[in-house]
Design a protein around this motif. Structure first.
Motif, mmCIF file in Angstrom:
data_model
loop_
_atom_site.group_PDB
_atom_site.id
_atom_site.type_symbol
_atom_site.label_atom_id
_atom_site.label_comp_id
_atom_site.label_asym_id
_atom_site.label_seq_id
_atom_site.Cartn_x
_atom_site.Cartn_y
_atom_site.Cartn_z
ATOM 1 N N GLY A 9 -58.862 31.581 -71.246
ATOM 2 C CA GLY A 9 -57.415 31.800 -71.262
ATOM 3 C C GLY A 9 -57.128 33.251 -70.938
ATOM 4 N N LEU A 10 -56.824 33.491 -69.643
ATOM 5 C CA LEU A 10 -56.651 34.876 -69.186
ATOM 6 C C LEU A 10 -55.168 35.186 -69.009
ATOM 7 C CD1 LEU A 10 -59.608 34.801 -66.690
ATOM 8 C CD2 LEU A 10 -59.513 36.147 -68.797
ATOM 9 N N GLY A 11 -54.409 35.032 -70.092
ATOM 10 C CA GLY A 11 -52.985 35.351 -70.040
ATOM 11 C C GLY A 11 -52.728 36.744 -70.592
ATOM 12 N N LEU A 12 -51.542 36.909 -71.159
ATOM 13 C CA LEU A 12 -51.158 38.223 -71.697
ATOM 14 C C LEU A 12 -52.139 38.689 -72.772
ATOM 15 C CD1 LEU A 12 -48.889 40.472 -71.958
ATOM 16 C CD2 LEU A 12 -48.185 39.180 -73.965
ATOM 17 N N PHE A 33 -62.476 32.660 -67.929
ATOM 18 C CA PHE A 33 -62.126 31.368 -67.329
ATOM 19 C C PHE A 33 -60.704 31.011 -67.739
ATOM 20 C CE2 PHE A 33 -61.528 26.774 -68.062
ATOM 21 C CZ PHE A 33 -61.541 26.361 -66.743
ATOM 22 N N ASP A 36 -55.891 27.757 -64.959
ATOM 23 C CA ASP A 36 -55.084 28.103 -63.786
ATOM 24 C C ASP A 36 -55.918 29.083 -62.936
ATOM 25 O OD1 ASP A 36 -53.381 29.174 -61.922
ATOM 26 O OD2 ASP A 36 -51.848 29.816 -63.363
ATOM 27 N N GLN A 39 -54.882 32.693 -62.289
ATOM 28 C CA GLN A 39 -55.035 33.707 -63.355
ATOM 29 C C GLN A 39 -56.448 34.292 -63.319
ATOM 30 O OE1 GLN A 39 -52.593 34.901 -65.375
ATOM 31 N NE2 GLN A 39 -51.203 33.550 -64.283
ATOM 32 N N PRO A 71 -52.617 28.546 -75.242
ATOM 33 C CA PRO A 71 -51.552 28.054 -76.130
ATOM 34 C C PRO A 71 -52.148 27.221 -77.283
ATOM 35 C CG PRO A 71 -50.908 27.799 -73.835
ATOM 36 C CD PRO A 71 -52.342 28.233 -73.819
ATOM 37 N N VAL A 72 -51.570 27.349 -78.483
ATOM 38 C CA VAL A 72 -52.261 26.862 -79.690
ATOM 39 C C VAL A 72 -52.695 25.395 -79.640
ATOM 40 C CG1 VAL A 72 -51.595 28.568 -81.412
ATOM 41 C CG2 VAL A 72 -50.018 26.709 -80.880
ATOM 42 N N HIS A 121 -55.303 36.081 -85.406
ATOM 43 C CA HIS A 121 -53.972 36.179 -84.791
ATOM 44 C C HIS A 121 -53.555 37.648 -84.707
ATOM 45 C CE1 HIS A 121 -49.336 35.483 -85.240
ATOM 46 N NE2 HIS A 121 -49.663 35.772 -83.997
ATOM 47 N N ALA A 124 -49.172 41.247 -82.104
ATOM 48 C CA ALA A 124 -48.787 42.103 -80.982
ATOM 49 C C ALA A 124 -48.518 41.187 -79.809
ATOM 50 C CB ALA A 124 -49.921 43.058 -80.635
ATOM 51 N N THR A 126 -45.639 40.513 -76.139
ATOM 52 C CA THR A 126 -44.348 40.784 -75.510
ATOM 53 C C THR A 126 -43.801 39.437 -75.076
ATOM 54 O OG1 THR A 126 -45.062 40.913 -73.207
ATOM 55 C CG2 THR A 126 -45.309 42.926 -74.519
ATOM 56 N N SER A 129 -45.761 36.813 -69.861
ATOM 57 C CA SER A 129 -46.969 35.994 -69.853
ATOM 58 C C SER A 129 -47.845 36.416 -68.686
ATOM 59 C CB SER A 129 -46.616 34.518 -69.640
ATOM 60 O OG SER A 129 -45.756 34.085 -70.630
ATOM 61 N N GLY A 130 -49.084 35.940 -68.704
ATOM 62 C CA GLY A 130 -49.957 36.090 -67.544
ATOM 63 C C GLY A 130 -50.748 37.378 -67.546
ATOM 64 N N MET A 231 -45.702 28.075 -74.299
ATOM 65 C CA MET A 231 -46.371 28.649 -75.466
ATOM 66 C C MET A 231 -45.575 28.386 -76.741
ATOM 67 S SD MET A 231 -47.575 32.550 -75.967
ATOM 68 C CE MET A 231 -46.454 33.215 -77.158
HETATM 69 N N1 NAD Z 1 -47.539 36.425 -76.260
HETATM 70 C C1 NAD Z 1 -47.479 36.828 -77.514
HETATM 71 O O1 NAD Z 1 -46.574 37.552 -77.898
HETATM 72 C C2 NAD Z 1 -48.563 36.393 -78.468
HETATM 73 C C3 NAD Z 1 -48.835 37.203 -79.588
HETATM 74 C C4 NAD Z 1 -49.869 36.841 -80.446
HETATM 75 C C5 NAD Z 1 -50.585 35.664 -80.224
HETATM 76 N N2 NAD Z 1 -50.280 34.883 -79.126
HETATM 77 C C6 NAD Z 1 -51.078 33.677 -78.919
HETATM 78 O O2 NAD Z 1 -51.995 33.954 -77.887
HETATM 79 C C7 NAD Z 1 -52.275 32.752 -77.143
HETATM 80 C C8 NAD Z 1 -52.102 33.055 -75.664
HETATM 81 O O3 NAD Z 1 -50.787 33.510 -75.446
HETATM 82 P P1 NAD Z 1 -50.407 34.357 -74.142
HETATM 83 O O4 NAD Z 1 -49.147 35.093 -74.472
HETATM 84 O O5 NAD Z 1 -51.585 35.110 -73.658
HETATM 85 O O6 NAD Z 1 -50.049 33.171 -73.141
HETATM 86 P P2 NAD Z 1 -50.144 33.138 -71.549
HETATM 87 O O7 NAD Z 1 -49.282 32.009 -71.132
HETATM 88 O O8 NAD Z 1 -49.906 34.494 -70.971
HETATM 89 O O9 NAD Z 1 -51.693 32.762 -71.290
HETATM 90 C C9 NAD Z 1 -52.288 31.560 -71.712
HETATM 91 C C10 NAD Z 1 -53.304 31.175 -70.648
HETATM 92 O O10 NAD Z 1 -54.129 30.092 -71.128
HETATM 93 C C11 NAD Z 1 -54.465 29.270 -70.011
HETATM 94 N N3 NAD Z 1 -54.956 27.983 -70.520
HETATM 95 C C12 NAD Z 1 -54.264 26.938 -71.031
HETATM 96 N N4 NAD Z 1 -55.111 25.973 -71.438
HETATM 97 C C13 NAD Z 1 -56.361 26.427 -71.195
HETATM 98 C C14 NAD Z 1 -57.671 25.896 -71.426
HETATM 99 N N5 NAD Z 1 -57.851 24.693 -72.008
HETATM 100 N N6 NAD Z 1 -58.757 26.628 -71.031
HETATM 101 C C15 NAD Z 1 -58.593 27.842 -70.435
HETATM 102 N N7 NAD Z 1 -57.378 28.399 -70.194
HETATM 103 C C16 NAD Z 1 -56.278 27.708 -70.582
HETATM 104 C C17 NAD Z 1 -53.165 29.219 -69.224
HETATM 105 O O11 NAD Z 1 -53.387 28.821 -67.880
HETATM 106 C C18 NAD Z 1 -52.660 30.664 -69.351
HETATM 107 O O12 NAD Z 1 -53.094 31.476 -68.261
HETATM 108 C C19 NAD Z 1 -51.350 31.681 -77.696
HETATM 109 O O13 NAD Z 1 -52.075 30.859 -78.586
HETATM 110 C C20 NAD Z 1 -50.306 32.457 -78.456
HETATM 111 O O14 NAD Z 1 -49.825 31.700 -79.562
HETATM 112 C C21 NAD Z 1 -49.305 35.237 -78.250
#
Ligand code: NAD
Length: 288
Positions: A9-12, A33, A36, A39, A71-72, A121, A124, A126, A129-130, A231
């Motif tokens: 999961g290479l998001g934010l 990995f 998407d 990403q 995502p959770v 958890h 922190a 914003t 995303s991504g 999310m």
């Molecule tokens: N954004 C926030 O403010 C924040 C803060 C604290 C915790 N979180 C938690 O962090 C986690 C990620 O959030 P984010 O903000 O980085 O979201 P994001 O949307 O930026 O990134 C999530 C990434 O996970 C990928 N993904 C989905 N299913 C997958 C799988 N089965 N295997 C591999 N990749 C997969 C998606 O393609 C996406 O690129 C969530 O669980 C969220 O609850 C978010």
């Protein structure tokens, strides 16, 4: 030092943790990995990860530590997709905003919670995303909450704690149920409110006139409604009990305000405002 770390999961959050770990020197190689492929490609191009894997199994094959940052409601899927490829002495952690649901999903898959899984958890983030929005110092001076479980290996917890400390975070531990109750109130429910409020305004006939005239207060109050709907769908659904209770309580509160206004009891309305402002000022002055 961790020689090899994998991020699923290479998001934010996953991207920011990778950037921060790289900067801290706490890990050698980072493999990433994401389901998407865009990403994953972007993460490699930006130098957020050293290696891009084309499956979760390939990503974790050499990793001493695996970070799941999806995502959770997808956390257990990500773990299931790579469980047969995990090293015997691996440590796996997550960053999900809800903890009870993640633990329940993993317990269902494994029969019991694995000692090597450390629920986490970071407080922190914003509204963006991504991986393109990943920032190196997102976790500096921020809290990270770990919710160790009954079968937890303390050494696994210590490894995850050390990683978060290496990027400047402060680690605290609490029970998963307590975590979910607190974050329902301070984060999950406020996001639901912000989405609902903006949606209500957006559906007005005069929305095109309302939004351009909005000022700073509107911007402050609604910033979090720019967050990822996918999310937040997962978060509210995963922590539905406490969020629903807060929504019912808020409806009652709003009905109380309506009654005050209908009765023309403006001093009572001001008392509510004063109480709220005093509570917020107190809270701000107590922030460490
Ligand atoms: N954004 C926030 O403010 C924040 C803060 C604290 C915790 N979180 C938690 O962090 C986690 C990620 O959030 P984010 O903000 O980085 O979201 P994001 O949307 O930026 O990134 C999530 C990434 O996970 C990928 N993904 C989905 N299913 C997958 C799988 N089965 N295997 C591999 N990749 C997969 C998606 O393609 C996406 O690129 C969530 O669980 C969220 O609850 C978010």
């Amino acid at each position: 030092m961790i020689q090899h770390l994998a991020i699923l999961g290479l998001g934010l959050i996953g991207g920011s943790f990778a950037r921060a770990l790289r900067a801290s020197g706490a890990v050698g190689t980072i493999t990433g990995f994401d389901t998407d492929p865009q990403q994953t490609t972007t993460a490699l191009r930006l130098g957020v990860i050293d290696r891009a894997a084309d499956s979760a199994s390939a990503a974790v094959a050499e990793a001493q530590v695996v970070v799941i940052a999806v995502p959770v409601l997808h956390t257990a899927d990500a773990l299931r997709a790579c469980r047969d490829a995990l090293l015997p002495d691996v440590v796996v952690t997550d960053v999900g905003s809800t903890k009870g649901s993640v633990l329940a999903d993993i317990r269902r898959d494994f029969g019991e919670l694995p000692p090597w899984f450390v629920p986490g958890h970071p407080i922190a983030g914003t509204e963006k995303s991504g991986v393109a929005n990943a920032v190196v110092d997102l976790f500096r001076n921020r809290r990270v909450i770990l919710t160790p479980h009954a079968h937890q290996d303390p050494a696994a917890c210590a490894t995850v704690t050390a990683l978060w400390r290496s990027v400047g975070a402060r680690v605290v531990e609490m029970a998963a149920a307590r975590h979910d109750a607190i974050f329902a109130a301070t984060s999950h429910f406020p996001h639901l409110l912000a989405f609902a409020f903006v949606d209500m305004l957006a559906r007005r006939d005069d929305a095109d006139d309302v939004f351009p005239n909005a000022g700073g207060g509107f911007r402050d109050f609604t910033r979090i409604a720019s967050s990822s709907p996918a999310m937040w769908h997962d978060i509210v659904r995963a922590n539905a009990g406490p969020v629903r209770d807060l929504l019912a309580q808020q409806i009652e509160e709003l009905q109380g305000l309506l009654a005050l206004m209908d009765a023309g009891d403006w001093p009572a309305l001001q008392v509510v405002f004063e109480r709220a402002r005093a509570a917020r000022e107190r809270h701000l002055s107590q922030i460490e």
